[in-house]
Write an enzyme that holds these catalytic residues in place. Structure first.
Site, PDB file in Angstrom:
ATOM      1  N   TYR A 133      26.943  65.122  19.533  1.00 39.01           N
ATOM      2  CA  TYR A 133      27.905  66.180  19.841  1.00 39.01           C
ATOM      3  C   TYR A 133      28.113  67.082  18.617  1.00 39.01           C
ATOM      4  O   TYR A 133      27.595  66.798  17.532  1.00 39.01           O
ATOM      5  CB  TYR A 133      29.227  65.556  20.257  1.00 39.01           C
ATOM      6  CG  TYR A 133      29.563  64.348  19.422  1.00 39.01           C
ATOM      7  CD1 TYR A 133      29.971  64.497  18.107  1.00 39.01           C
ATOM      8  CD2 TYR A 133      29.415  63.062  19.928  1.00 39.01           C
ATOM      9  CE1 TYR A 133      30.234  63.412  17.310  1.00 39.01           C
ATOM     10  CE2 TYR A 133      29.680  61.957  19.121  1.00 39.01           C
ATOM     11  CZ  TYR A 133      30.087  62.143  17.827  1.00 39.01           C
ATOM     12  OH  TYR A 133      30.338  61.068  17.028  1.00 39.01           O
TER      13      TYR A 133
ATOM     14  N   SER B  24      33.607  59.608   9.677  1.00 40.72           N
ATOM     15  CA  SER B  24      32.709  59.133  10.734  1.00 40.72           C
ATOM     16  C   SER B  24      33.555  58.644  11.906  1.00 40.72           C
ATOM     17  O   SER B  24      34.787  58.643  11.845  1.00 40.72           O
ATOM     18  CB  SER B  24      31.836  58.005  10.201  1.00 40.72           C
ATOM     19  OG  SER B  24      32.624  56.841  10.048  1.00 40.72           O
ATOM     20  N   LYS B  25      32.842  58.220  12.929  1.00 35.64           N
ATOM     21  CA  LYS B  25      33.500  57.796  14.172  1.00 35.64           C
ATOM     22  C   LYS B  25      34.610  56.773  13.959  1.00 35.64           C
ATOM     23  O   LYS B  25      35.599  56.781  14.675  1.00 35.64           O
ATOM     24  CB  LYS B  25      32.451  57.158  15.087  1.00 35.64           C
ATOM     25  CG  LYS B  25      31.898  58.115  16.111  1.00 35.64           C
ATOM     26  CD  LYS B  25      31.123  57.336  17.132  1.00 35.64           C
ATOM     27  CE  LYS B  25      30.001  58.199  17.678  1.00 35.64           C
ATOM     28  NZ  LYS B  25      28.911  57.431  18.204  1.00 35.64           N
ATOM     29  N   ARG B  26      34.394  55.904  12.980  1.00 37.03           N
ATOM     30  CA  ARG B  26      35.410  54.854  12.858  1.00 37.03           C
ATOM     31  C   ARG B  26      36.750  55.377  12.341  1.00 37.03           C
ATOM     32  O   ARG B  26      37.740  54.672  12.358  1.00 37.03           O
ATOM     33  CB  ARG B  26      34.898  53.677  12.021  1.00 37.03           C
ATOM     34  CG  ARG B  26      34.693  53.991  10.616  1.00 37.03           C
ATOM     35  CD  ARG B  26      33.866  52.950   9.907  1.00 37.03           C
ATOM     36  NE  ARG B  26      33.487  53.494   8.636  1.00 37.03           N
ATOM     37  CZ  ARG B  26      34.303  53.546   7.588  1.00 37.03           C
ATOM     38  NH1 ARG B  26      35.507  53.028   7.671  1.00 37.03           N
ATOM     39  NH2 ARG B  26      33.910  54.090   6.470  1.00 37.03           N
TER      40      ARG B  26
ATOM     41  N   GLY C 263      38.237  57.739  13.917  1.00 33.44           N
ATOM     42  CA  GLY C 263      38.856  58.349  15.100  1.00 33.44           C
ATOM     43  C   GLY C 263      37.937  59.421  15.638  1.00 33.44           C
ATOM     44  O   GLY C 263      36.740  59.403  15.375  1.00 33.44           O
TER      45      GLY C 263
END
Ligand code: GLU
Length: 469
Positions: free
Chosen positions: A14, A237-239, A241
């Site tokens: 994305y 990064s994703k972790r 949030g």
């Protein structure tokens, strides 16, 4: 000179906030100087690039309003052009074929590691003649002497000695051009004057400059943007949030809030926090971008979002709120005017998701009373005020906020209690919870029929309570 910038995402996921910030700064720089902003999709990694990701990137940019003047150009459609440049470099002796085996390259690497040196290719094939039909890669012949110097728009002067750079592969053995080569050909063909990108590319820049020089092309200016970190100091990064731009849309953020947040990630103008898009364009100076990394702070983003929810035109907010109501299975055309609902709730929500949740009761009956609110407010003492209110509401001529306000006041006077003693049970009866906009506006927007129906339900609840006591 016409300023031309570009955003060159690789479509392998994305649009994340880091990419969006890069796009924003490139876009602002182009807009500020009346230049052009080019979108280029770097999809040469065929295994990892997907059409969904291209769509997600385009969708994210559209949502943020980062419109591009040219493109999207796809690198996969330009392989012939890259190969043409590689062939020219070969013909001019500026590139060469290499057939070093994997074993040999591994050996070189191991030796370098052992000697605590940076692994680099030793130029073994520079003077070999290799059959173009036999398996090989093509390497760029990097200059041996001197250094590459560039004046980074953010970092200032950067100098790298050529003997630190090796002869990088520009065409793989399967015939596909590599990243550094295609970027350089594109930046040159697309007449990019300012390359604004993340500082994870800073090590590529001297190599790219050398290839451009070998091609006899102009060197653009480069500006490398600092990293974005999570609250724990690690690269965002994703972790940490949500990192996808469209996730922020789904979570009820306004594009203007996210843009405002992103522009302040690594850039500032005095201590100003709120910037309209026009102001960003006017005030943005690439030289004011920080050299150091910036940290992502969700609290601040929420604060900005709340600010924009409060300050924006209710019609605009209603437009953005509508899909969030849809997600709760509410069709806002079947109840009160959503613009009026927004006006009532504008001060009360940090996100549009929250606004939708606290506005659902305007459109549909709630399933259950909030336990605490009901225990506190729907007690036997509330029976009389609710019954009197019900009758008064049923008989009210004019269903307006003013008339409703007066009515609640009159009922309180009649029962010789404070207005809250009437308004609060009434609120819990009609809203299901202890919090809502002013009781007059609330009753007005909920409408007479639903108000009466819900008061009946509250009276039933009180009866059940009395029975079980
Ligand atoms: N495609 C590269 C990326 O997504 C960017 C290349 C560039 O900006 O030069 O990281």
């Amino acid at each position: 000179m016409t300023i031309r910038t570009r955003f060159a995402p690789s479509p392998t996921g994305y649009l994340h906030v880091g990419g969006a910030r890069t796009a924003l700064f490139s876009w602002l720089f182009a807009r500020k100087h009346g230049g052009a902003f080019v979108l280029r999709i770097e999809d040469t990694d065929l295994e990892r690039s997907t059409a969904e990701s291209v769509n997600a990137i385009l969708e994210g940019m559209t949502w943020l309003g980062l419109e591009y003047d040219e493109g999207p150009f796809y690198q996969t459609k330009r392989f012939d052009r890259y190969n043409q440049v590689i062939d020219e470099l070969l013909a001019n002796g500026l590139a060469y074929r290499c057939d070093c085996s994997r074993d040999r390259l591994e050996q070189l690497r191991d030796e370098a590691m052992k000697n605590k040196q940076k692994p680099r290719y030793d130029g073994h094939c520079r003077n070999h003649t290799i059959d173009p039909n036999a398996p090989h890669v093509v390497r760029f012949r990097n200059p041996d002497q001197g250094s590459v110097v560039f004046d980074d728009l953010v970092r200032g002067r950067i100098e790298i000695a050529n003997d630190e750079l090796d002869d990088l592969i520009i065409r793989r053995s399967d015939g596909s051009p590599t990243y550094n080569l295609s970027v350089v050909v594109d930046d040159s063909d697309m007449e990019i004057t300012h390359v604004i990108r993340g500082d994870d590319h800073i090590n590529n820049t001297p190599r790219q400059i050398n290839i451009l020089k070998a091609m006899g092309k102009e060197i653009p200016r480069y500006g490398h943007l600092p990293m974005i970190l999570g609250d724990d100091g690690a690269r965002l990064s994703k972790r940490h949030g949500a990192v996808s731009v469209m996730q922020y849309m789904e979570d009820g953020f306004l594009p203007e809030a996210l843009l405002n947040y992103l522009v302040r990630l690594g850039w500032s103008h005095g201590d100003q926090e709120i910037f309209s898009v026009d102001e960003m364009i006017q005030l943005f100076e690439i030289e004011d971008v920080n050299k150091g990394a910036s940290s992502f702070n969700t609290e601040k983003l929420l604060w900005l979002n709340q600010h924009y929810i409060k300050e924006s035109d209710p019609l605009h907010i209603a437009h953005l709120l509508s899909p969030h109501m849809g997600r709760l299975d509410i069709d806002p055309t079947t109840g009160p005017d959503l613009v009026e609902v927004v006006k009532a709730q504008q001060e009360r929500a940090q996100t549009l998701v929250e606004m939708a949740e606290i506005s659902a009761f305007f459109y549909k009956d709630f399933q259950e009373f909030d336990d605490n609110a009901a225990k506190k407010n729907l007690r036997p003492v509330a029976r009389e005020p609710l019954e009197v209110m019900r009758e008064a509401l049923a008989g009210l001529d004019e269903w307006t906020a003013e008339a409703l306000h007066q009515l609640v006041q009159d009922v309180a006077d009649k029962l010789e209690v404070k207005m809250g003693k009437v308004a609060q049970p009434l609120r819990v009866a009609v809203v299901g919870r202890a919090a809502s906009p002013g009781i007059d506006v609330t009753l007005h927007l909920v409408g007479r029929e639903a108000c009466l129906r819900r008061i009946d339900k509250a009276l039933e609840y009180i009866s059940l309570r009395e029975q079980s006591a």
